[in-house]
Design a protein around this motif. Structure first.
Motif, PDB file in Angstrom:
ATOM      1  N   GLU A 163     140.887  58.056 -56.178  1.00 33.03           N
ATOM      2  CA  GLU A 163     140.437  59.014 -54.164  1.00 33.03           C
ATOM      3  C   GLU A 163     138.825  58.723 -55.033  1.00 33.03           C
ATOM      4  O   GLU A 163     137.891  59.435 -56.121  1.00 33.03           O
ATOM      5  CB  GLU A 163     141.104  60.695 -55.194  1.00 33.03           C
ATOM      6  CG  GLU A 163     141.151  61.567 -55.445  1.00 33.03           C
ATOM      7  CD  GLU A 163     141.301  63.025 -55.071  1.00 33.03           C
ATOM      8  OE1 GLU A 163     141.378  63.610 -56.531  1.00 33.03           O
ATOM      9  OE2 GLU A 163     142.616  63.053 -54.434  1.00 33.03           O
ATOM     10  N   SER A 189     140.460  66.389 -54.039  1.00 31.95           N
ATOM     11  CA  SER A 189     141.515  67.345 -53.617  1.00 31.95           C
ATOM     12  C   SER A 189     142.329  67.625 -54.681  1.00 31.95           C
ATOM     13  O   SER A 189     143.730  68.119 -54.667  1.00 31.95           O
ATOM     14  CB  SER A 189     142.611  66.031 -53.089  1.00 31.95           C
ATOM     15  OG  SER A 189     142.905  65.261 -53.487  1.00 31.95           O
ATOM     16  N   HIS A 247     146.043  59.310 -59.379  1.00 30.46           N
ATOM     17  CA  HIS A 247     145.702  58.340 -58.143  1.00 30.46           C
ATOM     18  C   HIS A 247     144.544  58.159 -57.667  1.00 30.46           C
ATOM     19  O   HIS A 247     143.957  58.934 -58.203  1.00 30.46           O
ATOM     20  CB  HIS A 247     146.694  59.042 -56.734  1.00 30.46           C
ATOM     21  CG  HIS A 247     146.010  59.550 -55.581  1.00 30.46           C
ATOM     22  ND1 HIS A 247     145.754  61.479 -56.402  1.00 30.46           N
ATOM     23  CD2 HIS A 247     145.050  59.148 -54.708  1.00 30.46           C
ATOM     24  CE1 HIS A 247     145.403  61.729 -55.287  1.00 30.46           C
ATOM     25  NE2 HIS A 247     144.839  60.788 -54.494  1.00 30.46           N
ATOM     26  N   CYS A 255     141.563  63.539 -58.505  1.00 33.38           N
ATOM     27  CA  CYS A 255     142.883  63.553 -59.341  1.00 33.38           C
ATOM     28  C   CYS A 255     143.221  62.494 -60.673  1.00 33.38           C
ATOM     29  O   CYS A 255     142.577  60.996 -60.716  1.00 33.38           O
ATOM     30  CB  CYS A 255     144.274  63.218 -58.315  1.00 33.38           C
ATOM     31  SG  CYS A 255     145.693  63.979 -58.462  1.00 33.38           S
ATOM     32  N   HIS A 303     147.493  71.342 -58.911  1.00 34.52           N
ATOM     33  CA  HIS A 303     148.325  70.603 -57.180  1.00 34.52           C
ATOM     34  C   HIS A 303     146.849  70.111 -56.754  1.00 34.52           C
ATOM     35  O   HIS A 303     145.881  69.942 -56.847  1.00 34.52           O
ATOM     36  CB  HIS A 303     148.688  71.740 -55.995  1.00 34.52           C
ATOM     37  CG  HIS A 303     149.437  71.391 -55.181  1.00 34.52           C
ATOM     38  ND1 HIS A 303     150.651  71.238 -55.222  1.00 34.52           N
ATOM     39  CD2 HIS A 303     148.743  70.875 -53.980  1.00 34.52           C
ATOM     40  CE1 HIS A 303     151.207  70.061 -53.270  1.00 34.52           C
ATOM     41  NE2 HIS A 303     149.669  70.353 -53.181  1.00 34.52           N
ATOM     42  N   CYS A 304     147.818  68.551 -56.305  1.00 34.12           N
ATOM     43  CA  CYS A 304     147.100  67.553 -56.281  1.00 34.12           C
ATOM     44  C   CYS A 304     147.121  67.443 -54.023  1.00 34.12           C
ATOM     45  O   CYS A 304     148.427  67.262 -54.078  1.00 34.12           O
ATOM     46  CB  CYS A 304     147.177  66.342 -56.440  1.00 34.12           C
ATOM     47  SG  CYS A 304     146.209  64.681 -55.042  1.00 34.12           S
ATOM     48  N   PHE A 305     146.277  67.438 -53.236  1.00 30.47           N
ATOM     49  CA  PHE A 305     147.012  67.681 -51.762  1.00 30.47           C
ATOM     50  C   PHE A 305     146.974  66.381 -51.258  1.00 30.47           C
ATOM     51  O   PHE A 305     147.224  66.006 -50.237  1.00 30.47           O
ATOM     52  CB  PHE A 305     145.960  68.345 -51.009  1.00 30.47           C
ATOM     53  CG  PHE A 305     146.161  69.960 -51.356  1.00 30.47           C
ATOM     54  CD1 PHE A 305     145.525  70.418 -52.713  1.00 30.47           C
ATOM     55  CD2 PHE A 305     146.663  70.818 -50.597  1.00 30.47           C
ATOM     56  CE1 PHE A 305     145.615  71.802 -52.700  1.00 30.47           C
ATOM     57  CE2 PHE A 305     147.044  72.131 -50.649  1.00 30.47           C
ATOM     58  CZ  PHE A 305     146.351  72.652 -51.720  1.00 30.47           C
ATOM     59  N   GLY A 306     146.432  64.782 -52.305  1.00 33.01           N
ATOM     60  CA  GLY A 306     146.194  63.977 -51.880  1.00 33.01           C
ATOM     61  C   GLY A 306     147.799  63.203 -52.708  1.00 33.01           C
ATOM     62  O   GLY A 306     148.537  62.307 -51.066  1.00 33.01           O
ATOM     63  N   CYS A 307     148.489  62.950 -53.731  1.00 34.38           N
ATOM     64  CA  CYS A 307     149.304  62.856 -53.882  1.00 34.38           C
ATOM     65  C   CYS A 307     150.873  63.766 -54.026  1.00 34.38           C
ATOM     66  O   CYS A 307     151.478  63.541 -54.613  1.00 34.38           O
ATOM     67  CB  CYS A 307     148.809  61.561 -55.107  1.00 34.38           C
ATOM     68  SG  CYS A 307     149.102  62.876 -56.641  1.00 34.38           S
ATOM     69  N   GLU A 308     149.687  64.986 -53.955  1.00 36.41           N
ATOM     70  CA  GLU A 308     151.151  66.479 -53.949  1.00 36.41           C
ATOM     71  C   GLU A 308     151.903  66.464 -55.581  1.00 36.41           C
ATOM     72  O   GLU A 308     152.683  67.404 -55.501  1.00 36.41           O
ATOM     73  CB  GLU A 308     152.240  66.025 -53.275  1.00 36.41           C
ATOM     74  CG  GLU A 308     151.762  65.506 -51.455  1.00 36.41           C
ATOM     75  CD  GLU A 308     151.428  67.083 -51.093  1.00 36.41           C
ATOM     76  OE1 GLU A 308     151.994  68.299 -51.452  1.00 36.41           O
ATOM     77  OE2 GLU A 308     150.846  66.169 -49.955  1.00 36.41           O
ATOM     78  N   LYS A 309     150.941  65.867 -56.287  1.00 33.14           N
ATOM     79  CA  LYS A 309     151.645  66.089 -57.639  1.00 33.14           C
ATOM     80  C   LYS A 309     151.110  67.780 -58.060  1.00 33.14           C
ATOM     81  O   LYS A 309     150.113  67.811 -58.137  1.00 33.14           O
ATOM     82  CB  LYS A 309     150.760  65.439 -58.467  1.00 33.14           C
ATOM     83  CG  LYS A 309     151.160  63.508 -58.937  1.00 33.14           C
ATOM     84  CD  LYS A 309     152.495  63.833 -60.102  1.00 33.14           C
ATOM     85  CE  LYS A 309     152.983  62.625 -59.954  1.00 33.14           C
ATOM     86  NZ  LYS A 309     153.918  61.875 -61.181  1.00 33.14           N
ATOM     87  N   HIS A 310     151.974  68.237 -58.549  1.00 32.55           N
ATOM     88  CA  HIS A 310     152.131  69.346 -58.800  1.00 32.55           C
ATOM     89  C   HIS A 310     152.375  69.964 -60.453  1.00 32.55           C
ATOM     90  O   HIS A 310     153.554  69.154 -60.642  1.00 32.55           O
ATOM     91  CB  HIS A 310     152.623  69.945 -57.399  1.00 32.55           C
ATOM     92  CG  HIS A 310     152.739  72.011 -58.148  1.00 32.55           C
ATOM     93  ND1 HIS A 310     151.573  72.768 -57.059  1.00 32.55           N
ATOM     94  CD2 HIS A 310     153.843  72.797 -58.715  1.00 32.55           C
ATOM     95  CE1 HIS A 310     152.103  73.555 -57.575  1.00 32.55           C
ATOM     96  NE2 HIS A 310     153.071  74.285 -58.679  1.00 32.55           N
TER      97      HIS A 310
END
Length: 546
Positions: free
Chosen positions: A43, A47, A41, A38, A58-65
């Protein structure tokens, strides 16, 4: 071109992964999806997911979409207009500060509109009375020709040609080639369509963006579509959608079929319909379809290709369906397409097929029944496992629960029947569906080739005849077979590593032959190539003759 039109144009012409890969190292997961670290953020494990067909990340780490615009704005720290201007420049578009008008696009739409008028005028010329007679014979009267703007592209020896007509309007050769009206060969310019009935493909906002041409003689291909261009992307359009929308009526039901002639025939018989211009259906087309009507009937051609396409669409629909829409499947008999069936059997019998069409839960049930070999507890358990695997692909929870309850009720009735209790026979079991593979048999075939690549050469002709309707196993098979064809000495380790890299190994489960063959014999001795060859030969025979 207004702001919204330009946004759609950019989304249709630029893949999201192309933009994101300029900033992020992406690893391909499947044909249209990628994964990477990502950019928003810190990592160590990827993710950050990118989906080209769905046009979002979509990032499953920071929820950016977001989409292509939000990514460009955030990463480059620019405003929306700057992002729009930058992305437009990548595809050769320039913005007008006031209205974002794009002269190049407007010219192309104008040229396509002029071409349509030329084709219509040519059709109505007395010299082409035979073509008009042919259309009338097929039930395409003057009103229907006007509704769908049907015209005619003359033969090469006709005295008036489209290219000459457009050149007289000061339209340059490059533009004709770009929008698929002409092609160049040996420095000479030729028309793309000759001696064909011409049917414009119209966008939902009423602009002609391409043409479909049907041959009037035995020349191939029978149907010829414009090549994709700046203004035409097949996966983003449904033929006939504009005709449905402009009627300004609330449509209770709509039919999805394969081709424009089917849409026109269904319209003639009073049915609102749209077509995908082929059997492959994109998520964008599904989204357009759900906005046209609540109730959607899938009526593809009745041949094996059409039935297989219906099942592929069913698999694609499972994670996308919502309670807002009801999808139903019709399987036409005797290899007929919708037009042929209506002409031969009439509206009453077609209405009966619509009434008896199959819901999503029916298709899941039928696929399970097709795979169930007998009524032993083991087969019932496998049958229920298959049913559950399909149910859990449905993402909308309320719909998932409703379909699960329906299928559990059917399972209980089936168990009662097996135990000898009286129960009403299932009305769906005898449907002549396309063959649905028993996934386990196909996994074993793949596992044997994976462990003994040399066997591919022995059975190549028979192996390539096998039809995989399970998309995941089909992709695994394609990778393995392609690698062996490219390198006959490829090893088991190389094949496995490639499957791992492409995140495909998970679809095979436990592919150790000792584990697989333990179900076929009492001995647990090491599996050798001769024994595998015999099993493979038997399995190929079973699936090709099922």
């Amino acid at each position: 071109m207004n702001n919204d039109d330009l946004k759609e144009e950019i989304k249709n012409r630029i893949k999201l992964s192309e933009i994101i890969s300029k900033k992020v190292i992406l690893k391909k997961k499947s044909e249209n999806s990628f994964i990477g670290l990502c950019p928003f953020h810190s990592e160590k494990t990827p993710s950050f997911h990118v989906h080209d067909e769905k046009q979002f990340y979509h990032c499953f780490g920071c929820e950016k979409h977001g989409d292509i615009f939000s990514f460009t704005m955030e990463v480059d720290n620019i405003d929306f207009y700057s992002a729009l201007k930058y992305l437009a420049s990548l595809i050769g578009l320039t913005l007008n500060n006031k209205s974002h008008q794009n002269i190049s696009f407007q010219n192309k739409y104008k040229t396509l509109d002029l071409s349509s008028k030329f084709f219509i005028e040519t059709l109505n010329n007395k010299k082409n009375k035979k073509v008009l007679d042919y259309l009338n014979k097929r039930g395409l009267n003057k009103e229907i020709c006007q509704e769908f703007l049907i015209g005619f592209a003359p033969s090469k020896n006709y005295d008036s040609q489209l290219i000459d007509f457009l050149k007289s309007k000061n339209i340059n050769e490059e533009e004709l080639i770009e929008i698929g009206l002409a092609k160049k060969k040996y420095n000479n310019l030729y028309g793309y369509f000759y001696d064909r009935i011409m049917i414009p493909i119209v966008s939902t906002n009423g602009k002609i963006i391409a043409f479909g041409g049907r041959s009037t003689n035995s020349s191939e291909p029978k149907y010829l579509n414009s090549p994709e261009s700046d203004v035409f992307s097949k996966r983003n359009i449904l033929f006939g959608a504009y005709n449905v929308k402009k009627s300004k009526q609330n449509i209770d039901n709509i039919i999805l079929c394969e081709g424009y002639m089917d849409v026109i025939a269904l319209f003639r018989f009073g049915y609102p319909a749209v077509a995908t211009l082929g059997t492959a259906v994109s998520e964008k087309q599904i989204d357009l379809l759900t906005k046209l009507s609540k109730n959607i009937f899938i009526v593809f051609d009745g041949d094996q290709a059409g039935k297989n396409a219906s099942i592929r669409l069913f698999d694609k629909l499972l994670p996308l369906i919502k309670t807002d829409n009801v999808f139903r499947f019709v399987f036409l008999p005797n290899n007929l397409d919708p037009e042929e069936f209506l002409i031969k059997n009439g509206k009453d019998k077609f209405n009966v097929l619509l009434e008896k069409s199959y819901f999503i839960s029916d298709i899941i049930w039928l696929m399970g029944i097709k795979n169930k070999m007998n009524d032993t507890p083991e087969e019932i358990a496998k049958f229920w496992k298959f049913i559950r695997s399909k149910i859990y692909q449905i993402k909308e929870k309320n719909l998932q629960l409703a379909i699960r309850d329906d299928l559990e009720n059917r399972i209980n009735k089936l168990r009662s029947k097996i135990r000898g209790y009286n129960s009403k026979p299932n009305n769906f079991i005898n449907l002549n569906l396309p063959k649905i593979e028993n996934d386990y048999r196909f996994k074993v075939i793949i596992a044997i080739i994976l462990n003994f690549p040399k066997l591919f050469d022995v059975f190549e002709k028979k192996l390539i005849k096998i039809k995989f309707t399970n998309n995941s196993l089909h992709e695994v098979k394609e990778v393995i077979f392609s690698m062996i064809k490219d390198n006959s000495d490829v090893s088991y380790t190389q094949l496995v590593e490639t499957l791992k890299e492409r995140d495909l190994i998970k679809f095979l489960g436990d592919f150790r032959l000792e584990a697989i063959f333990s179900k076929l014999r009492s001995s647990d001795k090491k599996v050798e190539i001769d024994e595998s060859r015999k099993v493979l030969e038997e399995l190929i025979y079973m699936v090709n003759n099922n």
